[in-house]
Design a protein around this motif. Structure first.
Motif, PDB file in Angstrom:
ATOM      1  N   GLN A 298      34.162  40.601  41.312  1.00  0.00           N
ATOM      2  CA  GLN A 298      33.703  39.860  40.134  1.00  0.00           C
ATOM      3  C   GLN A 298      34.536  40.167  38.905  1.00  0.00           C
ATOM      4  N   LEU A 299      35.065  41.369  38.827  1.00  0.00           N
ATOM      5  CA  LEU A 299      35.879  41.734  37.678  1.00  0.00           C
ATOM      6  C   LEU A 299      37.343  41.359  37.850  1.00  0.00           C
ATOM      7  N   ALA A 300      37.835  41.312  39.105  1.00  0.00           N
ATOM      8  CA  ALA A 300      39.289  41.213  39.255  1.00  0.00           C
ATOM      9  C   ALA A 300      39.747  40.559  40.553  1.00  0.00           C
ATOM     10  N   ALA A 301      39.003  39.632  41.118  1.00  0.00           N
ATOM     11  CA  ALA A 301      39.448  38.996  42.368  1.00  0.00           C
ATOM     12  C   ALA A 301      40.787  38.297  42.201  1.00  0.00           C
ATOM     13  N   ASP A 302      41.068  37.782  41.019  1.00  0.00           N
ATOM     14  CA  ASP A 302      42.334  37.081  40.803  1.00  0.00           C
ATOM     15  C   ASP A 302      43.534  38.008  40.900  1.00  0.00           C
ATOM     16  N   LEU A 303      43.307  39.302  40.848  1.00  0.00           N
ATOM     17  CA  LEU A 303      44.393  40.281  40.920  1.00  0.00           C
ATOM     18  C   LEU A 303      44.502  40.911  42.308  1.00  0.00           C
ATOM     19  N   MET A 304      43.696  40.461  43.250  1.00  0.00           N
ATOM     20  CA  MET A 304      43.701  41.009  44.610  1.00  0.00           C
ATOM     21  C   MET A 304      44.426  40.039  45.538  1.00  0.00           C
ATOM     22  N   ALA A 316      36.275  32.511  43.052  1.00  0.00           N
ATOM     23  CA  ALA A 316      35.037  32.121  42.351  1.00  0.00           C
ATOM     24  C   ALA A 316      34.259  33.326  41.860  1.00  0.00           C
ATOM     25  N   ALA A 317      34.516  34.501  42.442  1.00  0.00           N
ATOM     26  CA  ALA A 317      33.796  35.709  42.029  1.00  0.00           C
ATOM     27  C   ALA A 317      34.020  36.025  40.561  1.00  0.00           C
ATOM     28  N   THR A 318      35.180  35.648  40.020  1.00  0.00           N
ATOM     29  CA  THR A 318      35.489  35.995  38.631  1.00  0.00           C
ATOM     30  C   THR A 318      34.689  35.172  37.633  1.00  0.00           C
ATOM     31  N   GLY A 319      33.769  34.359  38.117  1.00  0.00           N
ATOM     32  CA  GLY A 319      32.868  33.650  37.213  1.00  0.00           C
ATOM     33  C   GLY A 319      31.999  34.584  36.391  1.00  0.00           C
ATOM     34  N   LEU A 320      31.872  35.845  36.795  1.00  0.00           N
ATOM     35  CA  LEU A 320      31.122  36.808  35.981  1.00  0.00           C
ATOM     36  C   LEU A 320      31.633  36.802  34.546  1.00  0.00           C
ATOM     37  N   LEU A 321      32.968  36.819  34.387  1.00  0.00           N
ATOM     38  CA  LEU A 321      33.579  36.730  33.065  1.00  0.00           C
ATOM     39  C   LEU A 321      33.949  35.289  32.715  1.00  0.00           C
ATOM     40  N   GLY A 322      34.317  34.500  33.729  1.00  0.00           N
ATOM     41  CA  GLY A 322      34.759  33.145  33.481  1.00  0.00           C
ATOM     42  C   GLY A 322      33.672  32.239  32.922  1.00  0.00           C
ATOM     43  N   LEU A 323      32.411  32.610  33.110  1.00  0.00           N
ATOM     44  CA  LEU A 323      31.292  31.831  32.576  1.00  0.00           C
ATOM     45  C   LEU A 323      30.660  32.510  31.368  1.00  0.00           C
ATOM     46  N   SER A 324      31.395  33.421  30.738  1.00  0.00           N
ATOM     47  CA  SER A 324      30.892  34.080  29.532  1.00  0.00           C
ATOM     48  C   SER A 324      30.594  33.061  28.446  1.00  0.00           C
ATOM     49  N   SER A 532      45.899  43.103  32.249  1.00  0.00           N
ATOM     50  CA  SER A 532      44.737  43.330  31.394  1.00  0.00           C
ATOM     51  C   SER A 532      44.115  44.699  31.615  1.00  0.00           C
ATOM     52  N   GLY A 533      44.242  45.215  32.830  1.00  0.00           N
ATOM     53  CA  GLY A 533      43.559  46.455  33.188  1.00  0.00           C
ATOM     54  C   GLY A 533      42.230  46.224  33.868  1.00  0.00           C
ATOM     55  N   ARG A 534      41.896  44.952  34.181  1.00  0.00           N
ATOM     56  CA  ARG A 534      40.588  44.678  34.792  1.00  0.00           C
ATOM     57  C   ARG A 534      40.427  45.300  36.169  1.00  0.00           C
ATOM     58  N   LEU A 535      41.477  45.252  36.983  1.00  0.00           N
ATOM     59  CA  LEU A 535      41.373  45.843  38.310  1.00  0.00           C
ATOM     60  C   LEU A 535      41.224  47.348  38.216  1.00  0.00           C
ATOM     61  N   GLU A 536      41.960  47.969  37.301  1.00  0.00           N
ATOM     62  CA  GLU A 536      41.810  49.411  37.100  1.00  0.00           C
ATOM     63  C   GLU A 536      40.414  49.731  36.565  1.00  0.00           C
ATOM     64  N   LEU A 537      39.899  48.890  35.682  1.00  0.00           N
ATOM     65  CA  LEU A 537      38.540  49.085  35.169  1.00  0.00           C
ATOM     66  C   LEU A 537      37.533  49.014  36.306  1.00  0.00           C
ATOM     67  N   ALA A 538      37.666  48.009  37.175  1.00  0.00           N
ATOM     68  CA  ALA A 538      36.742  47.865  38.299  1.00  0.00           C
ATOM     69  C   ALA A 538      36.798  49.085  39.204  1.00  0.00           C
ATOM     70  N   ASP A 539      38.008  49.571  39.482  1.00  0.00           N
ATOM     71  CA  ASP A 539      38.150  50.743  40.344  1.00  0.00           C
ATOM     72  C   ASP A 539      37.520  51.982  39.713  1.00  0.00           C
ATOM     73  N   ARG A 540      37.621  52.112  38.403  1.00  0.00           N
ATOM     74  CA  ARG A 540      37.014  53.280  37.734  1.00  0.00           C
ATOM     75  C   ARG A 540      35.489  53.188  37.746  1.00  0.00           C
ATOM     76  N   ILE A 541      34.956  51.974  37.586  1.00  0.00           N
ATOM     77  CA  ILE A 541      33.489  51.817  37.560  1.00  0.00           C
ATOM     78  C   ILE A 541      32.879  52.256  38.877  1.00  0.00           C
ATOM     79  N   VAL A 542      33.467  51.855  40.004  1.00  0.00           N
ATOM     80  CA  VAL A 542      32.900  52.224  41.310  1.00  0.00           C
ATOM     81  C   VAL A 542      33.577  53.462  41.884  1.00  0.00           C
ATOM     82  N   GLY A 543      34.520  54.035  41.139  1.00  0.00           N
ATOM     83  CA  GLY A 543      35.195  55.251  41.584  1.00  0.00           C
ATOM     84  C   GLY A 543      34.763  56.435  40.748  1.00  0.00           C
ATOM     85  N   ASP A 544      35.431  56.669  39.615  1.00  0.00           N
ATOM     86  CA  ASP A 544      35.070  57.793  38.736  1.00  0.00           C
ATOM     87  C   ASP A 544      33.598  57.751  38.334  1.00  0.00           C
ATOM     88  N   ALA A 545      33.091  56.553  38.064  1.00  0.00           N
ATOM     89  CA  ALA A 545      31.693  56.409  37.643  1.00  0.00           C
ATOM     90  C   ALA A 545      30.814  55.905  38.776  1.00  0.00           C
TER      91      ALA A 545
END
Length: 817
Positions: A298-304, A316-324, A532-545
């Motif tokens: 949801q945060l970074a499918a476009d970068l995968m 379509a998963a990136t609609g989390l931000l795309g529909l802000s 943007s750092g979105r993929l790194e952000l996603a990895d930190r959310i489910v990794g470090d945090a």
């Protein structure tokens, strides 16, 4: 609770619901103050109404708690709970009843609405507001404070916990039961007995599918004496596509899903393909996509790239931000004004991600270091840089080259800009304000851009669906042209923002490199370096945090099943949030959730198979209600009213009218001929459908941590007068009539001679049970059978519709025991 037929339906309307327990709004109000009110006071009010003012206007101080509450020379500034009776609201809304503030110009409509909401919530202020705080142009030095707070309960890694000793070792069915029973026995309490089969199957059907079982399914479950009957039921329900529809709607609350923007001007048109995100969420849950991957996509499918090569539709998963939610950025406004609007949009996205995924109120650090949690302004602007490097776009859901997609996005963006410029030029020429500007070049450029768009969209790589999503692109507000403020975009690039002192875009401070929250990162963590750092952000959310992110979703799922979370503030695991009622249970369940591959279906099974979940909602010990009125110790199951979606879907389901078609564009829920599930109904941020608005649907303009149940006369009037409900009541009556006409002897007018069987058919269709003797007698009297004073010798369809309508509007139908 049984439905009483001793009073007429019209009188019954006033007692359709049990009284709702009020939910405190203090935490919501405090968050609103920190995020929306305090920054406005800093920006627009402190120059005249604080200790730093050259002259204190009107004797009113707004920089301290005492000053805000006591008011000034004109009297009390606030009437908590009543915005329209408050002088402060009169002033900011320019109502004419008080001095207009700020005198430099009226605040934006959405800001005034924030003040109204805050005051109506009771105008809560932090106890420490203004206590010894001095204005400063430099962010506080908080590195030491962050290190001191790394051991806060929610920041620590989750650890498997030993089972507590209990006396009644026969009661627990799953590990969670030991923790529940241990707490109860420590208070010399015991759990309620197990719910009866009808209550249990109805509870689990609504929890997993949002739909009632049929009477036949209830009968079969009650008759099945196999020790695995209940477990098989859970497995069957989780395997059904109805599960994703039910639980997808829960997630869409977290994601503040909607299909338009708060306003509908030319620069914030509604997204064209919002339903693809909703359908992606439902499919991902049905497939039991691991929650950590659910977040990452949801945060970074476009970068995968590997993912999209296998399945381009995952974009379509990136609609989390795309529909802000997007707000109108009129190009004729100044650079500073548009910069504020853009910053507000970034702020909303930070809030959704941080509260929704991490249970932290990061947005409270926009104007100052967080007053309660170890989150700094540098943290905030590090994440704001990620949002400033993320552009809302449309993506093909079929295989195509990224270069072609990028080209289409750029041309579409230019076309929007030229359409605005053309409109502006035409208007200026028409009003003789800009005679030297000829609109013809704009018309020609617009036509050229539209031709490119048409050519790109006509290519075979584009005849497939398109989803609203995001891409990496650094964005700047360009004010070089004093007559036209533009948004400049650099595709693929990232942008680090400065710390805006006091939250003001006109006061940039030191640069804050894009990175994750310091308190949740290793001390040697690197800044984000890829786009943007979105993929790194996603990895930190489910990794470090990961432990925190897992705790948050485990608590949400627990709350959706039990009626309240182990942590009572599902989106605030910080200092101002509630502490867990069962901390060892939450940690143990979180560890096992991660060990089981972040599987949400595993988590559902673990909760639903527990003895705690199977409890009756009726407490045997009256003093327990006094000792634990909120049932925080879980000595019984909580009784809950159905949400708006389940209410509407259940009406359609029991009448045999529910359309089970999945996916696709949304249909209006205000259309009484719409028979699709409510999850496929249009969701508007501007004008929600009546059934959603009346039954506590959340405000989709922002992340909402839970629905606030209310009981109002309008709900009861809807149940009495809704054409949809009347239609479904008639459909139930017709089905019962048809069944009985086929099965029994009939009178000369075609009416079944066996009215008691028809009553039974109506009860079984709606309540999945037989009527009691007193209910049968009352129902027969209602439809004109057995009533000596009745002028009609035989009942008619309208009588039977009235019977069905009453049952559909009853507490027993609308509540889960």
């Amino acid at each position: 609770m049984r439905f009483s037929w001793s009073i007429p339906l019209a009188v019954l309307a006033g007692t359709l619901f049990l009284p709702a327990i009020p939910i405190a709004h203090a935490d919501e109000g405090l968050l609103l103050f920190e995020r929306k009110i305090r920054p406005v006071l800093l920006e627009h009010c402190f120059s005249c109404h604080s200790a730093t003012a050259d002259r204190l206007e009107g004797g009113l101080r707004l920089d301290t708690r005492e000053g805000v509450l006591s008011g000034g020379e004109s009297g009390q500034a606030l009437t908590p709970g009543k915005a329209k009776e408050s002088l402060l609201f009169d002033a900011v809304s320019y109502s004419g009843l008080a001095s207009e503030m700020p005198p430099t110009g009226k605040l934006p409509v959405r800001v005034i609405a924030d003040f109204q909401q805050w005051i109506d919530l009771g105008a809560p202020l932090p106890e420490s507001y203004g206590a010894g705080v001095k204005p400063s142009d430099k962010p506080e030095e908080t590195a030491a404070r962050i290190d001191e707070r790394r051991d806060f309960w929610s920041f620590l890694p989750a650890v498997r916990q030993p089972l507590p000793p209990v006396n009644d070792r026969s009661w627990p069915r799953r590990r969670i039961d030991w923790f529940i029973l241990g707490k109860l026995e420590a208070q010399q309490m015991r759990p309620a007995g197990e719910a009866n089969p009808r209550t249990l199957i109805r509870r689990v059907y609504f929890d997993l599918h949002g739909l009632p079982p049929t009477a036949e399914q209830v009968d079969a479950f009650a008759a099945d004496k196999s020790p695995r009957a209940y477990e098989r039921l859970i497995d069957d329900l989780l395997a059904s596509p109805r599960y994703g529809e039910r639980w997808g709607r829960h997630w869409l609350d977290v994601a503040r899903y909607a299909e338009d923007n708060p306003t509908n001007e030319s620069t914030c048109k509604p997204p064209r393909f919002p339903h693809h995100y909703r359908d992606w969420v439902i499919a991902a849950l049905n497939d039991d996509l691991p929650y950590d991957e659910f977040v990452r996509r949801q945060l970074a499918a476009d970068l995968m790239d590997d993912l999209l090569q296998r399945d381009p539709g995952q974009i379509a998963a990136t609609g989390l931000l795309g529909l802000s939610p997007v707000y109108h950025k009129e190009p004729k406004l100044s650079k500073d004004v548009i910069s504020v609007i853009a910053a507000d949009e970034w702020d909303e996205r930070i809030d959704t991600i941080s509260r929704g995924l991490l249970g932290l109120t990061v947005a409270c650090a926009r104007c100052h270091d967080h007053k309660f949690d170890p989150i700094t302004m540098r943290d905030y602007y590090a994440l704001a840089g990620v949002m400033a490097s993320t552009q809302l776009v449309e993506w093909p859901m079929t295989e195509t080259s990224s270069e072609t997609a990028e080209q289409l996005t750029e041309v579409q963006r230019q076309l929007v800009d030229y359409n605005l410029r053309l409109s502006y030029a035409k208007n200026m020429v028409a009003t003789a304000k800009l005679e030297e500007r000829d609109p013809q070049p704009y018309i020609e450029r617009q036509a050229a851009l539209q031709k490119i768009v048409d050519e790109l969209e006509s290519k075979p790589l584009f005849d497939g669906p398109i989803a609203n999503g995001v891409r990496d692109a650094a964005m700047w507000v360009n004010g070089d042209d004093p007559a036209w403020t533009a948004i400049d975009v650099e595709p693929g690039a990232g942008r680090d923002l400065p710390v805006f002192l006091r939250g003001s875009v006109t006061s940039p401070g030191p640069i804050a490199p894009r990175r994750f929250l310091e308190v949740l990162s290793p001390r040697d963590a690197e800044v984000f370096g890829e786009g943007s750092g979105r993929l790194e952000l996603a990895d930190r959310i489910v990794g470090d945090a990961g432990s925190l992110a897992a705790r948050v979703i485990v608590n949400r799922v627990w709350g959706w099943h039990f009626g309240q979370g182990l942590v009572g503030t599902p989106s605030n695991f910080g200092e101002l949030g509630d502490r867990p009622s069962h901390p060892a249970l939450l940690d143990d369940l979180t560890v096992r959730f991660i060990e089981h591959g972040w599987s949400l279906k595993w988590l559902h099974r673990e909760l639903l198979l527990s003895a705690a979940y199977r409890q009756s909602s009726e407490g045997a010990m009256n003093d327990y209600y006094t000792r634990d009125p909120e049932n925080r110790l879980l000595w019984r199951m909580n009784r809950r009213r159905l949400e708006a979606e389940a209410i509407r879907d259940a009406f359609l389901a029991v009448a045999g009218e529910l359309d089970a078609a999945m996916g696709g564009p949304s249909d209006s829920l205000d259309n009484d001929d719409n028979r699709r599930r409510t999850v496929y109904g249009a969701v508007s941020r501007q004008k929600p459908a009546d059934v959603l608005r009346l039954f506590d649907f959340p405000d989709a303009k922002r992340h909402v941590d839970r629905r606030m149940p209310t009981t109002t006369p309008l709900q009861q009037l809807y149940l009495l007068n809704s054409p949809l409900l009347q239609q479904q009541a008639r459909a139930v009556a017709q089905r019962a009539s048809a069944d009985e006409t086929d099965a029994d002897e009939t009178g000369a007018d075609g009416t079944s001679a066996d009215a008691p069987r028809r009553v039974s058919a109506v009860f079984r269709a709606i309540l999945q049970r037989e009527p009691t003797a007193s209910e049968l007698a009352a129902a027969l009297q209602l439809v004109g059978v057995g009533d000596e004073d009745s002028t009609e010798p035989t009942p008619n369809l309208d009588d039977w519709s009235l019977l069905a309508h009453g049952l559909l509007a009853s507490n027993e139908f609308l509540f889960i025991d």
